[in-house]
Scaffold this active site. Structure first.
Site, PDB file in Angstrom:
ATOM      1  NE  ARG A 188      43.281   3.655  -6.967  1.00  0.00           N
ATOM      2  CZ  ARG A 188      44.383   3.977  -7.630  1.00  0.00           C
ATOM      3  NH1 ARG A 188      45.554   3.575  -7.183  1.00  0.00           N
ATOM      4  NH2 ARG A 188      44.303   4.673  -8.737  1.00  0.00           N
ATOM      5  CE  LYS A 225      26.222  -0.027   7.628  1.00  0.00           C
ATOM      6  NZ  LYS A 225      24.820   0.221   8.027  1.00  0.00           N
ATOM      7  CD  GLU A 280      22.997   3.168  17.126  1.00  0.00           C
ATOM      8  OE1 GLU A 280      22.524   2.046  16.850  1.00  0.00           O
ATOM      9  OE2 GLU A 280      22.862   4.163  16.380  1.00  0.00           O
ATOM     10  CE  LYS A 332      28.038  -2.854  13.849  1.00  0.00           C
ATOM     11  NZ  LYS A 332      28.247  -1.421  13.779  1.00  0.00           N
ATOM     12  CD  GLU A 391      22.771  -1.854   5.888  1.00  0.00           C
ATOM     13  OE1 GLU A 391      23.594  -1.529   6.755  1.00  0.00           O
ATOM     14  OE2 GLU A 391      21.908  -1.107   5.427  1.00  0.00           O
ATOM     15  NE  ARG A 427      26.718  -3.489   9.033  1.00  0.00           N
ATOM     16  CZ  ARG A 427      27.994  -3.165   8.994  1.00  0.00           C
ATOM     17  NH1 ARG A 427      28.838  -3.881   8.253  1.00  0.00           N
ATOM     18  NH2 ARG A 427      28.457  -2.148   9.687  1.00  0.00           N
ATOM     19  CG  ASN A 467      20.272   0.357   8.964  1.00  0.00           C
ATOM     20  OD1 ASN A 467      21.075   1.189   9.342  1.00  0.00           O
ATOM     21  ND2 ASN A 467      20.543  -0.510   8.004  1.00  0.00           N
ATOM     22  CG  HIS A 500      19.610   3.801  12.523  1.00  0.00           C
ATOM     23  ND1 HIS A 500      19.312   3.085  13.660  1.00  0.00           N
ATOM     24  CD2 HIS A 500      20.882   4.244  12.690  1.00  0.00           C
ATOM     25  CE1 HIS A 500      20.362   3.093  14.461  1.00  0.00           C
ATOM     26  NE2 HIS A 500      21.320   3.793  13.900  1.00  0.00           N
ATOM     27  CG  HIS A 526      20.188   8.125   9.527  1.00  0.00           C
ATOM     28  ND1 HIS A 526      20.533   7.027   8.771  1.00  0.00           N
ATOM     29  CD2 HIS A 526      21.091   8.173  10.528  1.00  0.00           C
ATOM     30  CE1 HIS A 526      21.591   6.449   9.309  1.00  0.00           C
ATOM     31  NE2 HIS A 526      21.944   7.120  10.376  1.00  0.00           N
ATOM     32  CG  HIS A 569      23.098   8.506  15.642  1.00  0.00           C
ATOM     33  ND1 HIS A 569      22.551   8.485  14.375  1.00  0.00           N
ATOM     34  CD2 HIS A 569      23.318   7.210  15.972  1.00  0.00           C
ATOM     35  CE1 HIS A 569      22.456   7.236  13.955  1.00  0.00           C
ATOM     36  NE2 HIS A 569      22.911   6.435  14.908  1.00  0.00           N
TER      37      HIS A 569
HETATM   38  N1  GLY Z   1      25.256   1.024  12.632  1.00  0.00           N
HETATM   39  C1  GLY Z   1      24.690  -0.007  11.865  1.00  0.00           C
HETATM   40  C2  GLY Z   1      25.676  -0.887  11.206  1.00  0.00           C
HETATM   41  O1  GLY Z   1      26.847  -0.862  11.552  1.00  0.00           O
HETATM   42  O2  GLY Z   1      25.335  -1.615  10.321  1.00  0.00           O
END
Ligand code: GLY
Length: 364
Positions: free
Chosen positions: A121, A143, A185, A227, A237, A241, A245, A248, A252, A264
Site C-alpha cells: 500500500r 502520476k 513536453e 509545472k 487533475e 492540471r 494534457n 495528449h 496517446h 511519446h
Molecule cells: N504529464 C502531465 C501531468 O503530469 O499532469
C-alpha cells in the site's frame, strides 16, 4: 544546484537540478531521515552508465542497496513487469520503509512509481530521472502508471515522490531521438503557459539539440517552474492540471496505435499541431503562431504530421480518442490555445473534427 519546490502540504518535495548530483543522493536521503534498505529500479540501458555512482553514494551513507534491472523499452510498462518487481521486492524482504529509487527515463519512473505506490500500500519513492522527458515531466507531479492493452497509462495512481534529483550530466549520453522526445513536453509547457519561454526556445533550440548543458539545465529548471505550481494547485487533475494534457488526447492514441513505434514526444508533437490547427480553424489562433509552433517543433527534430503507417487508420484512431481519460459524460475535454502561453479546455471538439485536421490529404 537549483531547487524547485512542489508545494503539496505534508507531501511537498524538492526537485534538485544540477550537474554531478548522483553521488550526493545517498547523503541527502540520510539527512531526510531515511535509512536501511533501498532498492534501485533501473533498466538495461541506464544501469551500466549511472547505477554505480548512485549506489556508491547510498552505500557510503549507510544504505543497504539492491538493484533491480528491467529490459529497456515501453513494452515493460505492464502489469506483468510490475508483478515481477513485486516478487523481487518480496524476495528481498522489502519493508514498508524500504525506499524505491527510480533511476531512468519515463518508463522506469512510471513503472517504479506504480510499484512503489502499490507495494504494501505504498513505500517511499525517489525519482532520479536520466532522460529529458522524465526530467521535464514524468518524474514529478505524482502520476504513476502502466499501460493496459493498447491504452496508454490506463492503470495507475497519483503517488508523489519524496525527492526528485535531475542530474543534467546524464543527458550527455541520451540518444538524439530521446532528446527530441523530451522536447515535445518542453514545447508543450511553453505553449500552454509561457510565451517568454516559447521565445527562449525559438532562440535556443539549436543549442539544446546540440547538447549544450547550460541551455539544457535552463530548460529543465524552467519546466519545473512551470509545472510545479500547476501540480500544487490541482494535484489530482480536476481543473488546471488538465491543461498539461495539451497535445495528449491525439498523442496517446497515435502512440498506442503505432505500437509505440512513434515515441511519446513525437506523438505529442503531432497532437499539439492538430490542436493548433483546430484552434486556428475556430478563429482563436493566428496562422503566424501556428507557423512558429511548427518551426519550433521541427527544430526539435519532431514531426508535425501523422506519418504514413499502415496501422494508423482513421476510425480506429478516433475510437481510441473516445477512450481518453479526459472524456466526461461522453464529451472530450480537449485542450486548445487562444494564444501562445494561454490554454483552455473546450468540449466543442468532436472526434470527427480531429479526424479532419489529422487526416487532411491522407488516405485511410
Ligand atoms: N504529464 C502531465 C501531468 O503530469 O499532469
Amino acid at each position: 544546484m537549483i531547487k524547485v519546490r512542489v508545494e503539496l502540504r505534508e507531501n511537498s518535495y524538492e526537485i534538485r537540478i544540477g550537474q554531478g548530483l548522483l553521488p550526493h543522493v545517498g547523503l541527502w536521503l540520510k539527512k531526510k531521515g531515511f535509512s536501511g534498505k533501498t532498492v534501485i529500479i533501473t533498466d538495461s540501458n541506464v544501469r551500466p552508465l549511472y547505477a554505480a555512482a548512485l549506489e556508491r553514494g547510498l552505500a557510503d551513507a549507510g544504505f543497504k542497496v539492491t538493484v533491480f534491472e528491467i529490459p529497456a523499452g515501453e513494452e515493460q510498462k505492464t502489469l506483468t513487469t510490475a508483478g515481477q518487481l513485486y516478487q523481487l521486492l518480496a524476495e528481498a524482504f522489502a519493508e514498508r520503509t524500504t525506499l524505491i529509487i527510480a533511476l531512468g527515463g519515463g518508463v522506469v519512473g512510471d513503472l517504479a512509481g506504480f510499484v512503489a505506490a502499490t507495494y504494501m500500500r505504498g513505500v517511499p519513492l525517489v525519482q532520479v530521472p536520466t532522460s529529458l522527458l522524465a526530467m521535464v515531466d514524468s518524474s514529478f507531479g505524482g502520476k504513476t502508471a502502466i499501460d493496459y492493452g493498447s491504452l496508454k497509462n490506463m492503470v495507475g495512481a497519483f503517488y508523489q515522490p519524496k525527492l526528485v534529483v535531475a542530474d543534467v550530466d546524464t543527458l550527455k549520453t541520451l540518444p538524439k531521438i530521446e532528446l527530441a522526445n523530451g522536447m515535445g513536453e518542453v514545447i508543450k509547457h511553453a505553449v500552454i503557459r509561457d510565451k517568454g519561454f516559447f521565445n527562449f526556445l525559438r532562440k535556443n533550440m539549436a543549442g539544446a539539440m546540440a547538447y549544450d548543458t547550460k541551455t539544457l539545465k535552463k530548460i529543465v529548471e524552467k519546466n519545473a517552474r512551470i509545472k510545479a505550481p500547476v501540480v500544487a494547485t490541482d494535484e489530482k487533475e480536476s481543473g488546471l492540471r488538465t491543461l498539461l494534457n495539451y497535445g495528449h488526447t491525439v498523442g496517446h492514441a497515435v502512440e498506442a496505435l503505432s505500437d509505440f513505434q512513434i515515441k511519446h514526444g513525437q506523438a505529442v508533437a503531432i497532437g499539439m499541431m492538430a490542436a493548433a490547427k483546430l484552434a486556428q480553424r475556430l478563429g482563436f489562433l493566428a496562422e503566424k503562431k501556428v507557423k512558429q509552433m511548427e518551426e519550433l517543433i521541427l527544430a526539435a527534430g519532431l514531426p508535425v504530421n501523422l506519418p504514413d503507417l499502415d496501422q494508423i487508420e482513421k476510425e480506429t484512431l478516433l475510437e481510441l480518442i473516445k477512450h481518453d481519460k479526459k472524456v466526461r459524460d461522453g464529451k472530450i475535454r480537449f485542450v486548445l490555445i487562444k494564444a501562445i502561453g494561454n490554454a483552455f479546455i473546450s468540449d466543442k471538439i468532436t472526434p470527427e473534427l480531429i479526424g479532419e485536421v489529422l487526416f487532411d490529404g491522407k488516405h485511410t
